[in-house]
Write an enzyme that holds these catalytic residues in place. Sequence first.
Site, PDB file in Angstrom:
ATOM      1  NE  ARG A  66      -2.377  -1.381   3.407  1.00 14.22           N
ATOM      2  CZ  ARG A  66      -2.274  -2.654   3.767  1.00 14.22           C
ATOM      3  NH1 ARG A  66      -2.853  -3.592   3.030  1.00 14.22           N
ATOM      4  NH2 ARG A  66      -1.623  -3.003   4.851  1.00 14.22           N
ATOM      5  CD  GLU A 103       1.727 -10.275  18.207  1.00 14.16           C
ATOM      6  OE1 GLU A 103       1.144  -9.858  17.201  1.00 14.16           O
ATOM      7  OE2 GLU A 103       1.178 -10.512  19.293  1.00 14.16           O
TER       8      GLU A 103
HETATM    9  P1  AMP Z   1       4.631  -2.275  11.477  1.00 12.22           P
HETATM   10  O1  AMP Z   1       5.891  -2.874  10.917  1.00 12.22           O
HETATM   11  O2  AMP Z   1       4.128  -3.016  12.680  1.00 12.22           O
HETATM   12  O3  AMP Z   1       4.766  -0.791  11.717  1.00 12.22           O
HETATM   13  O4  AMP Z   1       3.496  -2.511  10.394  1.00 12.22           O
HETATM   14  C1  AMP Z   1       3.346  -1.641   9.362  1.00 12.22           C
HETATM   15  C2  AMP Z   1       2.834  -2.300   8.104  1.00 12.22           C
HETATM   16  O5  AMP Z   1       1.799  -3.246   8.354  1.00 12.22           O
HETATM   17  C3  AMP Z   1       2.276  -1.226   7.217  1.00 12.22           C
HETATM   18  O6  AMP Z   1       2.897  -1.359   5.948  1.00 12.22           O
HETATM   19  C4  AMP Z   1       0.785  -1.473   7.178  1.00 12.22           C
HETATM   20  O7  AMP Z   1       0.357  -1.521   5.835  1.00 12.22           O
HETATM   21  C5  AMP Z   1       0.546  -2.814   7.855  1.00 12.22           C
HETATM   22  N1  AMP Z   1      -0.368  -2.722   9.020  1.00 12.22           N
HETATM   23  C6  AMP Z   1      -0.052  -2.972  10.321  1.00 12.22           C
HETATM   24  N2  AMP Z   1      -1.101  -2.845  11.140  1.00 12.22           N
HETATM   25  C7  AMP Z   1      -2.142  -2.457  10.353  1.00 12.22           C
HETATM   26  C8  AMP Z   1      -3.529  -2.125  10.616  1.00 12.22           C
HETATM   27  N3  AMP Z   1      -4.062  -2.155  11.849  1.00 12.22           N
HETATM   28  N4  AMP Z   1      -4.286  -1.757   9.560  1.00 12.22           N
HETATM   29  C9  AMP Z   1      -3.776  -1.701   8.311  1.00 12.22           C
HETATM   30  N5  AMP Z   1      -2.488  -2.010   8.002  1.00 12.22           N
HETATM   31  C10 AMP Z   1      -1.674  -2.389   9.003  1.00 12.22           C
END
Ligand code: AMP
Length: 178
Positions: A66, A103
């Site tokens: 995205r 996780e």
């Molecule tokens: P992180 O590495 O945990 O910061 O996760 C970020 C990535 O996961 C981003 O590229 C988001 O597209 C996706 N992502 C994580 N949590 C969500 C959520 N609650 N809703 C939509 N996309 C998410």
Amino acid sequence: MPQPTSTPADIERAIRNVPDFPQPGIQFKDITPVLADARLFSGAIDLLADGFKPGSVDAVVGIDARGFIFAAAAATKLQAGFVPVRKKGKLPYRTIEQDYALEYGHATVAMHVDALKPGARVLLIDDLLATGGTSAAAAALMQKLNANILEIAFLIELKFLNGRDKLKGHPVRSIIVY
Ligand code: AMP
């Protein structure tokens, strides 16, 4: 720079919360209604590119998948190139890679070895900051290529997950905070 065509509140109203996707307990922020609305989509790009003039940025880096949508549109607005950070195994040429913790388990992102010139002025854009693992790994790739990271910008930040802690040392900006 023209005024943004929509406000963060306008965009926030269009973001659809989908409970328990893709797994129980996750509140998924669905940005497809924002993309489908011309005014909101271009407003989101204006807000993400805000503060930067065309010609002041060499490349906008976007994260699979995205992030590509927002980063590519911001790149054309800023007259900058677009550089993809992809999941390992997808890019055809020689790559540099960065592991990061999930996780459960770990993941790897990759970038082409020649994607950014040393000293290139770059923005990193993704749709959402959650735990920060993905964007920190992308920033690490950019640093391996000695790029100059001007800012890391997100349309959405889930503040309670403290993702910013993993991005210390970089200017971080988000448009909508939950
Ligand atoms: P992180 O590495 O945990 O910061 O996760 C970020 C990535 O996961 C981003 O590229 C988001 O597209 C996706 N992502 C994580 N949590 C969500 C959520 N609650 N809703 C939509 N996309 C998410």
